[in-house]
Design a protein around this motif. Structure first.
Motif, PDB file in Angstrom:
ATOM      1  N   SER A  75      -5.103   2.435   7.717  1.00 27.29           N
ATOM      2  CA  SER A  75      -4.077   1.790   6.909  1.00 27.29           C
ATOM      3  C   SER A  75      -2.990   1.186   7.782  1.00 27.29           C
ATOM      4  O   SER A  75      -2.535   0.070   7.560  1.00 27.29           O
ATOM      5  N   ALA A 114      -4.168   6.756  -2.946  1.00 27.51           N
ATOM      6  CA  ALA A 114      -3.655   5.493  -2.422  1.00 27.51           C
ATOM      7  C   ALA A 114      -3.528   4.508  -3.583  1.00 27.51           C
ATOM      8  O   ALA A 114      -4.332   4.525  -4.522  1.00 27.51           O
ATOM      9  N   LEU A 130       0.852  -1.178   0.000  1.00 25.88           N
ATOM     10  CA  LEU A 130       0.000   0.000   0.000  1.00 25.88           C
ATOM     11  C   LEU A 130       0.894   1.236   0.000  1.00 25.88           C
ATOM     12  O   LEU A 130       1.722   1.413   0.891  1.00 25.88           O
ATOM     13  N   LEU A 167      -9.957   0.723   1.344  1.00 26.70           N
ATOM     14  CA  LEU A 167      -8.846  -0.218   1.439  1.00 26.70           C
ATOM     15  C   LEU A 167      -9.359  -1.653   1.498  1.00 26.70           C
ATOM     16  O   LEU A 167      -8.895  -2.525   0.759  1.00 26.70           O
ATOM     17  N   LEU A 172      -2.816   0.302  -4.077  1.00 32.13           N
ATOM     18  CA  LEU A 172      -2.636  -1.011  -3.472  1.00 32.13           C
ATOM     19  C   LEU A 172      -2.239  -1.990  -4.557  1.00 32.13           C
ATOM     20  O   LEU A 172      -2.961  -2.149  -5.548  1.00 32.13           O
TER      21      LEU A 172
END
Length: 87
Positions: free
Chosen positions: A75, A13, A6, A39, A15
């Protein structure tokens, strides 16, 4: 061995799902208050798209270009959870 990486910036963001050094899937989104939901949705999607179970992923790394004060708690919590239960 599969892992998640991440990467956080002040505005977005990223991932990555990796198998060894190879990137096998990517999800991106803009930073917002619902970072935790985004997320976990990204994790679920990458696992599903690649036919994996959570136990197939053995590492979760967090890289950030922002200060520790800015890093979303969700996170960091996810990274800590993954590290203690899936290594």
């Amino acid at each position: 061995m599969y892992s998640f990486l991440l990467t956080l910036t002040k505005t977005s963001a990223l991932l990555e799902l990796r198998k060894g050094e190879d990137i096998v899937g990517v999800k991106t989104w803009q930073e917002s208050r619902d970072m935790g939901r985004q997320l976990f949705e990204a994790i679920d999607a990458l696992l599903d798209e690649n036919g994996l179970q959570p136990t197939d992923v053995h590492n979760f790394r967090l890289e950030t270009e922002v200060s520790d004060n800015f890093t979303p708690l969700d996170s960091q919590t996810t990274k800590d959870f993954w590290s203690t239960r899936h290594v």
